[in-house]
Write a protein that holds these residues in place. Structure first.
Motif, PDB file in Angstrom:
ATOM      1  N   THR A 104     -22.111  -2.310  13.449  1.00  0.00           N
ATOM      2  CA  THR A 104     -22.955  -2.757  12.418  1.00  0.00           C
ATOM      3  C   THR A 104     -22.936  -1.582  11.078  1.00  0.00           C
ATOM      4  O   THR A 104     -23.048  -2.262  10.077  1.00  0.00           O
ATOM      5  CB  THR A 104     -24.397  -2.983  12.734  1.00  0.00           C
ATOM      6  N   TYR A 105     -23.095  -0.524  11.621  1.00  0.00           N
ATOM      7  CA  TYR A 105     -23.252   0.486  10.578  1.00  0.00           C
ATOM      8  C   TYR A 105     -21.739   0.673   9.710  1.00  0.00           C
ATOM      9  O   TYR A 105     -21.525   0.494   8.523  1.00  0.00           O
ATOM     10  CB  TYR A 105     -23.426   1.714  11.205  1.00  0.00           C
ATOM     11  N   ILE A 106     -20.840   0.362  10.601  1.00  0.00           N
ATOM     12  CA  ILE A 106     -19.405   0.642   9.788  1.00  0.00           C
ATOM     13  C   ILE A 106     -19.342  -0.677   8.897  1.00  0.00           C
ATOM     14  O   ILE A 106     -18.654  -0.514   7.848  1.00  0.00           O
ATOM     15  CB  ILE A 106     -18.313   0.699  10.787  1.00  0.00           C
ATOM     16  N   SER A 107     -19.487  -1.692   9.434  1.00  0.00           N
ATOM     17  CA  SER A 107     -19.497  -3.038   8.594  1.00  0.00           C
ATOM     18  C   SER A 107     -20.209  -2.856   7.234  1.00  0.00           C
ATOM     19  O   SER A 107     -19.988  -3.732   6.256  1.00  0.00           O
ATOM     20  CB  SER A 107     -19.785  -4.129   9.540  1.00  0.00           C
ATOM     21  N   SER A 108     -21.092  -1.899   7.257  1.00  0.00           N
ATOM     22  CA  SER A 108     -21.980  -2.057   6.004  1.00  0.00           C
ATOM     23  C   SER A 108     -21.653  -0.788   4.951  1.00  0.00           C
ATOM     24  O   SER A 108     -21.929  -0.822   3.927  1.00  0.00           O
ATOM     25  CB  SER A 108     -23.304  -1.538   6.450  1.00  0.00           C
ATOM     26  N   LEU A 109     -20.301   0.004   5.444  1.00  0.00           N
ATOM     27  CA  LEU A 109     -19.821   0.813   4.424  1.00  0.00           C
ATOM     28  C   LEU A 109     -19.111   0.177   3.445  1.00  0.00           C
ATOM     29  O   LEU A 109     -18.288  -0.784   3.544  1.00  0.00           O
ATOM     30  CB  LEU A 109     -19.068   1.870   5.245  1.00  0.00           C
ATOM     31  N   PRO A 110     -19.478   0.450   2.084  1.00  0.00           N
ATOM     32  CA  PRO A 110     -18.697  -0.108   1.171  1.00  0.00           C
ATOM     33  C   PRO A 110     -17.053   0.319   1.179  1.00  0.00           C
ATOM     34  O   PRO A 110     -16.418  -0.526   0.582  1.00  0.00           O
ATOM     35  CB  PRO A 110     -19.269   0.459  -0.312  1.00  0.00           C
ATOM     36  N   ILE A 111     -16.897   1.405   1.648  1.00  0.00           N
ATOM     37  CA  ILE A 111     -15.074   1.734   1.486  1.00  0.00           C
ATOM     38  C   ILE A 111     -14.456   0.927   2.476  1.00  0.00           C
ATOM     39  O   ILE A 111     -13.414   0.845   2.450  1.00  0.00           O
ATOM     40  CB  ILE A 111     -15.453   3.283   2.039  1.00  0.00           C
ATOM     41  N   LEU A 112     -15.156   0.136   3.430  1.00  0.00           N
ATOM     42  CA  LEU A 112     -14.423  -0.769   4.247  1.00  0.00           C
ATOM     43  C   LEU A 112     -13.702  -1.910   3.474  1.00  0.00           C
ATOM     44  O   LEU A 112     -12.505  -2.558   4.013  1.00  0.00           O
ATOM     45  CB  LEU A 112     -15.450  -1.371   5.291  1.00  0.00           C
ATOM     46  N   GLU A 113     -14.431  -2.350   2.301  1.00  0.00           N
ATOM     47  CA  GLU A 113     -13.566  -3.315   1.702  1.00  0.00           C
ATOM     48  C   GLU A 113     -12.259  -2.886   1.027  1.00  0.00           C
ATOM     49  O   GLU A 113     -11.380  -3.572   0.742  1.00  0.00           O
ATOM     50  CB  GLU A 113     -14.406  -3.720   0.390  1.00  0.00           C
ATOM     51  N   LYS A 114     -11.964  -1.487   1.140  1.00  0.00           N
ATOM     52  CA  LYS A 114     -10.518  -0.940   0.578  1.00  0.00           C
ATOM     53  C   LYS A 114      -9.703  -0.355   1.621  1.00  0.00           C
ATOM     54  O   LYS A 114      -8.698  -0.075   1.343  1.00  0.00           O
ATOM     55  CB  LYS A 114     -11.002   0.179  -0.393  1.00  0.00           C
TER      56      LYS A 114
END
Length: 478
Positions: free
Chosen positions: A94-104
């Motif tokens: 859940t935490y990783i899915s909320s990281l903005p950098i995940l979109e990149k």
């Protein structure tokens, strides 16, 4: 930018060399020595360039640091050895899915999510880290890497952190992940509104419905410093579970909201629940016996805000000698019968002098919040919000009225503006009339209106009935 310049220089030089070699015709063999000389000179120029040397040194340093420096890897498997699911795995996901950098990220998976009125995710989709992919994070100066690395058919996340940062940052970082993940999960959870009723057998029980009240701290027109103070206190409380347990205390907190009718006590409590994504349980303690109160409190569930209304009416049932005892009794019972992860909010009608003399010396409330009557600044905020007007030639009469000591509640001002929002002039006239009528009715008001003096007096039957009738009328505006 400094690291990009060597790459650009190398690339341009290599392109130049390739172009030179391609330009030599096959039949002109006498030019080959010249071209070879130019190629050798260009390569020497690249090698001798200080930028290229610095770039090579930095890359070598990073490679050496990656292979020789003490890095530690920690695995967060999806399943524990006893085949039960690992709760930390879901919190990390859940935490990783909320990281903005995940979109990149180079690889990520989309999943649809259930709609919730409390969620800030308006597109209805969640991002998850793809298999074998890596995402970077930082916390308290430590660089952390997460890798989704399935092994032996079991999903798991691998955390990579420097050994020198492990002792300092690892445990606080994991606590940070748990807190943020819990907050995200609660934002996706449906909030319920609970009230109590009696069934056919006379047993009191909770009944619930979806919580749709739109009040938030952003929609409330209060002093910004007051809202910020309460928000910071709530934030600190939500991070203090382990601290409370280490002290041997229940993880709950109590607030006292007091002020005149119509100052927004109930709306403020609702905004607190909305900010925490807590369920709301309402109890009118003035019409509730101690036994019923205990039963209701025992049946509340975690992550609940318990709103206990009309504390002043409850205290008025006693004698002057038993007033302090009643306060201690109700606060002790509520705090002791509520379990972990609860917020207790008491509301009381009265001014600051009433609370200072009757509640402050003996109460166990963690925080007192006074909600004042409307002033000119509050009026201007309400006018901007309801009428869309920031300046008007009639507003000076409102300001003069406040300077003369006239009073009106914010709720009453909002009602008038809502009903007459097409005409600002008529709205101002009706507000002035309401302020004048409040002064005219003030001499005949009871203690709940004036808030000037505590009255723990046992009344006669007629006086008591009249007080209950007036109290019921006032209760509607809370």
């Amino acid at each position: 930018m400094a690291m990009a310049l060597p790459n650009l220089t190398i690339f341009s030089s290599l392109v130049f060399i390739i172009v030179m070699i391609a330009m030599v015709p096959p039949n002109l063999t006498f030019l080959s020595p010249l071209v070879s000389f130019i190629v050798i000179v260009s390569l020497l120029r690249i090698i001798c360039s200080h930028r290229f040397l610095l770039h090579c040194l930095s890359r070598c340093w990073r490679l050496v640091g990656k292979h020789l420096q003490a890095y530690q890897h920690f695995t967060v498997p999806r399943y524990r050895p006893d085949s039960h699911e690992n709760p930390l795995y879901h919190k990390v996901a859940t935490y990783i899915s909320s990281l903005p950098i995940l979109e990149k990220s180079d690889s990520a998976s989309f999943f649809s999510c259930a709609y919730s009125s409390n969620s800030n995710n308006t597109n209805g989709f969640n991002l998850h880290l793809g298999p074998g992919d890596t995402v970077h994070d930082s916390f308290d100066g430590a660089h952390i890497t997460w890798t989704n690395k399935p092994s032996d058919g079991d999903d798991c996340f691998v955390l990579c952190i420097k050994r020198q940062d492990r002792v300092r940052a690892l445990q606080p970082y994991l606590l940070h992940i748990e807190y943020e993940a819990s907050k995200i999960e609660q934002n996706r959870r449906e909030i319920r509104f609970f009230t109590h009723a009696s069934n056919k057998n006379g047993e009191t029980r909770w009944i619930s419905m979806p919580f749709t009240h739109p009040a938030t701290f952003d929609t409330l027109v209060f002093n910004h410093g007051l809202k910020k103070q309460v928000c910071v206190d709530l934030e600190n409380f939500m991070r203090s579970r382990s601290f409370y347990h280490r002290l041997g205390r229940l993880w709950n907190r109590s607030y006292l909201l007091y002020g005149q009718p119509g100052t927004g006590k109930s709306s403020f409590a609702v905004a607190m629940a909305r900010a925490l994504c807590f369920d709301v349980c309402i109890i009118d303690i003035s019409h509730c016996s101690i036994d019923i109160l205990e039963t209701l409190l025992l049946r509340t569930r975690p992550r609940s805000l318990i709103l206990l209304k009309n504390l002043d009416l409850y205290l008025n049932k006693g004698t002057p000698e038993s007033g302090n005892a009643n306060i201690n009794c109700i606060t002790n019972r509520v705090i002791s019968y509520c379990g972990d992860e609860r917020i207790m909010v008491f509301t009381m009608t009265g001014g600051e002098d009433l609370v200072d003399r009757t509640v402050v010396p003996v109460s166990r409330f963690d925080m007192h919040v006074y909600l004042p009557m409307c002033d000119f600044n509050t009026f201007m905020k309400l006018a901007d919000r309801y009428l869309g007007v920031r300046e008007h030639n009639q507003f000076q009469f409102i300001e003069e009225g406040f300077e003369r000591g006239l009073q009106i509640s914010p709720a009453r001002v909002g009602e008038i503006m809502l009903s007459n929002r097409q005409s600002t002039t008529r709205t101002v006239q009706l507000i002035l009339q309401a302020m004048e009528s409040t002064v005219a009715s003030k001499p005949g008001s009871n203690s709940r209106d004036s808030g000037s003096k505590p009255k723990f007096v046992r009344k006669s039957v007629d006086d008591k009935s009249a007080a209950v009738s007036r109290g019921w009328q006032k209760w509607r505006y809370l």
